[in-house]
Design an enzyme around this catalytic site. Structure first.
Site, PDB file in Angstrom:
ATOM      1  N   SER A 298       0.821  -1.204   0.000  1.00  0.00           N
ATOM      2  CA  SER A 298       0.000   0.000   0.000  1.00  0.00           C
ATOM      3  C   SER A 298       0.857   1.255   0.000  1.00  0.00           C
ATOM      4  CB  SER A 298      -0.906   0.025   1.240  1.00  0.00           C
ATOM      5  OG  SER A 298      -1.671  -1.152   1.322  1.00  0.00           O
TER       6      SER A 298
ATOM      7  N   ASN B 293       1.660   3.646   3.527  1.00  0.00           N
ATOM      8  CA  ASN B 293       1.584   2.787   4.708  1.00  0.00           C
ATOM      9  C   ASN B 293       2.978   2.637   5.292  1.00  0.00           C
ATOM     10  OD1 ASN B 293       1.357   0.663   6.577  1.00  0.00           O
ATOM     11  ND2 ASN B 293      -0.260  -0.328   5.400  1.00  0.00           N
TER      12      ASN B 293
ATOM     13  N   TYR C 214     -11.576   1.787  -3.111  1.00  0.00           N
ATOM     14  CA  TYR C 214     -10.260   1.150  -3.174  1.00  0.00           C
ATOM     15  C   TYR C 214     -10.366  -0.345  -2.890  1.00  0.00           C
ATOM     16  CZ  TYR C 214      -5.716  -0.491  -1.737  1.00  0.00           C
ATOM     17  OH  TYR C 214      -4.586  -1.241  -1.615  1.00  0.00           O
TER      18      TYR C 214
ATOM     19  N   ALA D 246     -11.472  -2.538  -5.679  1.00  0.00           N
ATOM     20  CA  ALA D 246     -10.426  -2.753  -6.684  1.00  0.00           C
ATOM     21  C   ALA D 246      -9.467  -3.851  -6.240  1.00  0.00           C
ATOM     22  CB  ALA D 246      -9.666  -1.455  -6.928  1.00  0.00           C
ATOM     23  N   GLU D 247      -9.248  -3.967  -4.945  1.00  0.00           N
ATOM     24  CA  GLU D 247      -8.299  -4.941  -4.396  1.00  0.00           C
ATOM     25  C   GLU D 247      -8.917  -6.315  -4.169  1.00  0.00           C
ATOM     26  OE1 GLU D 247      -5.074  -4.617  -0.821  1.00  0.00           O
ATOM     27  OE2 GLU D 247      -7.162  -4.318  -0.264  1.00  0.00           O
TER      28      GLU D 247
ATOM     29  N   TYR E 275      -0.335 -11.044   3.985  1.00  0.00           N
ATOM     30  CA  TYR E 275      -0.468  -9.724   4.597  1.00  0.00           C
ATOM     31  C   TYR E 275      -0.022  -9.846   6.040  1.00  0.00           C
ATOM     32  CZ  TYR E 275      -2.325  -4.987   5.075  1.00  0.00           C
ATOM     33  OH  TYR E 275      -2.444  -3.635   5.262  1.00  0.00           O
TER      34      TYR E 275
END
Length: 241
Positions: free
Chosen positions: A37, A40, A177, A180-181, A201
């Site tokens: 990101s 971030n 957003y 889209a992810e 993640y």
């Protein structure tokens, strides 16, 4: 915390599989997706380099996808004027692209395993569009999924002060957003052309928890889709979401 005991702690990183299916994908070791990101603070160059070294040891191929979309929309929603938001978004995109590229370069020969791509590069691809269409229809049809998406946005905003009057704007931008992810959480193997794939993640998320449930009302992840929580062993989970 994800399920079970740590399955790996090499290179001072720990990985946790989010359920049995994710464990199977982990064991296959075919492909990993690492999303980076913009803006971030968790994704420092050193941390990215360590994460990529870890991934290169355990997966045959890796896709690093960095954010280059909807950043200006979020900045405007947070109260910035459009001109300043556009400049700041460009700066953040340049920064995340530079940090990611340098982290990949630090892999040496293992860099051959890595593809580095911006999020926007997928928008015109048929495989991505098909999943994105399913995601949009599912979010509209399922209150449970819509709630998970809203919780995901709250998760990303945790610790950030948002003036009350701006909350609806910020939530709308955050959902834009996220949509889209989200296809990469649903079917990254299909989008990226691999047999199985693990999204990596550093924290578990409401969306991953949604897909772990056995009874999905409108949207299920691909059977070869996995999720891993991967983070430095010494890192505190509340540090940089």
């Amino acid at each position: 915390m994800a399920d079970g005991q740590p399955v790996d702690s090499a290179d001072a990183f720990q990985a946790y599989a989010s359920g049995p299916r994710s464990q199977e994908v982990w064991d296959q070791g075919e492909h990993a997706v690492i999303g980076v990101s913009a803006g971030n603070s968790y994704f420092t160059q050193d941390r990215l380099a360590g994460l990529l070294r870890w991934a290169a040891r355990h997966f045959a191929t890796i896709d690093v996808i960095y954010t280059d979309v909807h950043i200006d929309t979020m900045l405007v929603a947070l109260g910035n004027d459009a001109g300043h938001a556009a400049k700041l978004a460009k700066s953040q995109i340049r920064d995340v692209r530079r940090r990611t590229r340098r982290a990949v370069e630090r892999l040496g020969a293992s860099a051959e395993k890595v593809r580095m791509q911006p999020m926007s590069s997928f928008f015109e691809r048929a495989e991505y569009q098909a999943v994105r269409s399913r995601v949009g229809e599912a979010v509209d049809a399922s209150e449970r999924l819509a709630t998970a998406c809203k919780e995901m946005v709250h998760h990303f905003l945790d610790g950030r002060e948002v003036p009350g009057e701006r909350v609806p704007h910020v939530m709308g931008a955050g959902l834009e957003y996220l949509l889209a992810e989200l296809p990469f959480f649903v079917d990254s193997p299909g989008i990226l052309g691999v047999g199985s794939s693990a999204v990596c993640y550093h924290v578990s998320t409401p969306i991953v928890e949604y897909f772990k449930e056995p009874d999905h009302d409108v949207l299920s992840a691909a059977p070869n889709q996995g999720y891993l929580v991967v983070r430095p062993a010494a890192w505190s989970a509340g540090a940089d979401a």
